[in-house]
Enzyme design. Structure first.
Site, short mmCIF file in Angstrom:
data_model
loop_
_atom_site.label_atom_id
_atom_site.label_comp_id
_atom_site.label_asym_id
_atom_site.label_seq_id
_atom_site.Cartn_x
_atom_site.Cartn_y
_atom_site.Cartn_z
N ASN A 11 21.04 -23.47 -25.16
CA ASN A 11 20.36 -22.16 -25.82
C ASN A 11 19.98 -22.80 -27.33
OD1 ASN A 11 19.53 -20.24 -27.45
ND2 ASN A 11 20.98 -18.67 -26.82
N GLN A 13 19.00 -21.74 -29.88
CA GLN A 13 19.01 -21.00 -31.06
C GLN A 13 20.93 -20.97 -31.36
OE1 GLN A 13 16.60 -19.44 -32.40
NE2 GLN A 13 15.32 -20.31 -30.98
N CYS A 14 21.63 -21.66 -30.65
CA CYS A 14 23.08 -21.51 -30.80
C CYS A 14 23.35 -22.77 -31.47
CB CYS A 14 23.73 -21.43 -29.32
SG CYS A 14 25.37 -21.66 -29.45
N SER A 15 23.96 -22.80 -32.58
CA SER A 15 24.41 -24.06 -33.17
C SER A 15 25.32 -24.92 -32.56
CB SER A 15 25.00 -23.59 -34.53
OG SER A 15 26.41 -22.55 -34.29
N ARG A 18 23.39 -26.75 -29.66
CA ARG A 18 22.71 -27.84 -30.69
C ARG A 18 23.42 -29.09 -30.92
NH1 ARG A 18 20.57 -23.37 -33.70
NH2 ARG A 18 21.68 -24.19 -35.36
#
Length: 118
Positions: A11, A13-15, A18
């Protein structure tokens, strides 16, 4: 980077997701990246991932957010099968990231769990 047999269910958007993706790439490997919000899980795929991780649907359930709160409040006694169906319908309910390698499959939360399968 060399192609890989590593897959990350990601995802962007998820740190944590990432960071795990970056850690994989730092090894010199380019994983297959599946943005599961755009390419949702099938029931069979999610069932296989759960089995590979030795987890139940309830253990993989992301318990943050309004969607989970509303679903849990509406029926706090949901079975794993019901949660699994809801996770397929609403992939945001799946905790992330999940990484699959030849050495195993793991939910990389915390991100250090990646080392178990690299």
């Amino acid at each position: 980077m060399k192609p890989s047999s590593i897959t990350i269910f990601h995802n962007p958007q998820c740190s944590t997701s990432r960071n795990v993706l970056a850690a994989i790439r730092e090894t010199g490997v380019e994983p297959e990246v599946i943005d599961y919000l755009k390419q949702p899980y099938t029931r069979e795929q999610l069932t296989a991932l759960l089995k590979a991780m030795g987890m139940s649907a309830g253990e993989l359930l992301r318990r943050k957010g309004d969607l989970y709160a509303g679903l849990a409040e509406a029926n706090p006694e949901r079975s794993d099968a019901e949660w699994l169906d809801l996770m397929v319908q609403h992939p945001v309910l799946v905790e992330r990231p999940i990484v699959v390698t030849p050495r195993g499959t793991v939910l990389c939360r915390p991100k250090e769990r990646l080392q178990e399968v690299l």
